[in-house]
Design a protein around this motif. Structure first.
Motif, mmCIF file in Angstrom:
data_model
loop_
_atom_site.group_PDB
_atom_site.id
_atom_site.type_symbol
_atom_site.label_atom_id
_atom_site.label_comp_id
_atom_site.label_asym_id
_atom_site.label_seq_id
_atom_site.Cartn_x
_atom_site.Cartn_y
_atom_site.Cartn_z
ATOM 1 N N GLY A 164 39.952 20.357 34.495
ATOM 2 C CA GLY A 164 40.364 20.269 33.070
ATOM 3 C C GLY A 164 39.445 20.734 32.120
ATOM 4 N N THR A 168 37.968 23.579 30.163
ATOM 5 C CA THR A 168 38.695 24.545 28.407
ATOM 6 C C THR A 168 38.299 26.239 28.901
ATOM 7 N N ARG A 228 32.127 31.152 28.231
ATOM 8 C CA ARG A 228 32.710 30.752 28.321
ATOM 9 C C ARG A 228 33.001 31.541 29.371
ATOM 10 N N GLN A 249 29.871 13.374 27.267
ATOM 11 C CA GLN A 249 29.730 14.122 28.792
ATOM 12 C C GLN A 249 29.457 15.486 28.042
ATOM 13 N N THR A 284 33.378 20.410 26.246
ATOM 14 C CA THR A 284 33.908 21.105 24.519
ATOM 15 C C THR A 284 33.640 19.715 23.118
ATOM 16 N N ASP A 291 38.504 14.601 25.626
ATOM 17 C CA ASP A 291 40.150 15.272 25.157
ATOM 18 C C ASP A 291 40.834 14.185 25.545
HETATM 19 N N1 GLN Z 1 37.859 19.974 29.214
HETATM 20 C C1 GLN Z 1 36.767 19.915 28.545
HETATM 21 C C2 GLN Z 1 35.408 21.240 28.985
HETATM 22 O O1 GLN Z 1 36.100 21.530 29.620
HETATM 23 C C3 GLN Z 1 35.663 18.418 29.289
HETATM 24 C C4 GLN Z 1 36.045 18.224 31.004
HETATM 25 C C5 GLN Z 1 35.766 17.505 31.234
HETATM 26 O O2 GLN Z 1 34.377 17.084 31.512
HETATM 27 N N2 GLN Z 1 35.481 18.076 33.101
HETATM 28 O O3 GLN Z 1 34.752 21.078 28.353
#
Ligand code: GLN
Length: 274
Positions: free
Chosen positions: A106, A108, A113, A153, A157, A197
């Motif tokens: 997931g 971004t 990055r 977390q 992002t 997200d």
């Molecule tokens: N989409 C968010 C990011 O890329 C969170 C991804 C995640 O916690 N796995 O930072």
């Protein structure tokens, strides 16, 4: 005399053969035999507290849209993969040091990055959203975050956005290693709000947070997820992009999308929105 010469020649031949055999054994690469599968196994890593993209089921198996998607790509492209769980903030460093080959988590696609790793075309459109306790009516927009504690977390992002609000509105930020811990902090009253997200927060509410947590306000930021590889590994990146295209064409992408999100994907995905 002649016999002795022949014997000597035989001994020499045997010795030469033995030396040759020992010499061959010194190489690291095993000799390829016909029919043997020599495709290298690619390590695919992710942080598995991000349902419905990646999580661990009751049998300890990794499940989710990302897991199914990378398996479908591997199948379409004859790639051998093995799955590996890592901290989210460890994924990019692991790609940079070539400890892993692929990250699907997931993740971004964003400029900072893209300086460190290479991304596939987008395969999902997401965005950040705030979530608060069901009984909290104080927070509906970023301006309400003055003096409030945001749980996020690490390396995400959402964490960047929280940092922005800390500077802009004087919010406080608590950082956790997993998304599970982030929501636990909110439910336990250690934080006022979670920034995460939207599809994942929505899934959390539906599966575990019903009656306890609610989403508030507008999307804070639109985002696209991509599959990341080590910077400069164009061969693998092309294989993945081609794989994404194949699973789009053969209907597998739509099937998985429907299975995990209950709807058909937007026409342009996977691919760049025009
Ligand atoms: N989409 C968010 C990011 O890329 C969170 C991804 C995640 O916690 N796995 O930072």
């Amino acid at each position: 005399m002649k016999k002795l010469f022949k014997l000597g020649l035989l001994a020499l031949t045997v010795m030469a053969l033995m030396i040759a055999a020992v010499g061959c054994g010194g190489g690291e690469e095993p000799a390829t035999t016909d029919g043997e599968d020599t495709t290298e196994t690619l390590t695919v890593a992710f942080e598995p507290t991000f349902a419905p993209f990646e999580s661990t089921d009751e049998n300890g198996e990794f499940v989710g849209f990302d897991i199914d998607l990378i398996n479908a790509i591997a199948e379409a492209q004859d790639m051998k993969i093995e799955l590996k769980s890592l901290g989210f903030d460890g994924l990019i460093p692991a790609l940079q040091s070539a400890q892993i080959d692929i990250a699907i988590s997931g993740m971004t696609i964003k400029p900072e990055r893209e300086e460190k790793v290479d991304f596939s075309v987008p395969y999902y459109e997401a965005g950040l959203i705030m979530a608060v306790s069901e009984d909290n009516n104080e927070i509906t927009k970023p301006e309400d975050l003055a003096g409030k504690t945001i749980a996020v977390q690490i390396g995400t992002t959402g964490a960047n956005k929280a940092q922005e609000y800390k500077e802009q509105y004087g919010a406080k930020v608590k950082t956790f290693n997993t998304t599970d811990l982030v929501f636990m902090e909110l439910v336990n009253g250690g934080a006022d709000v979670v920034i995460n997200d939207k599809p994942v927060t929505k899934n959390y509410i539906e599966t575990r947070g019903e009656g306890k947590v609610k989403m508030v306000g507008d999307l804070l930021e639109g985002e696209y997820y991509g599959i990341a590889v080590t910077e400069g590994n164009t061969e693998l990146l092309e294989k993945i992009n081609e794989g994404l295209n194949k699973v789009k064409e053969n209907g597998k992408f739509g099937e998985l999308y429907k299975e995990w999100f209950g709807i058909t994907p937007p026409e342009y995905l996977p691919g760049n929105p025009s």
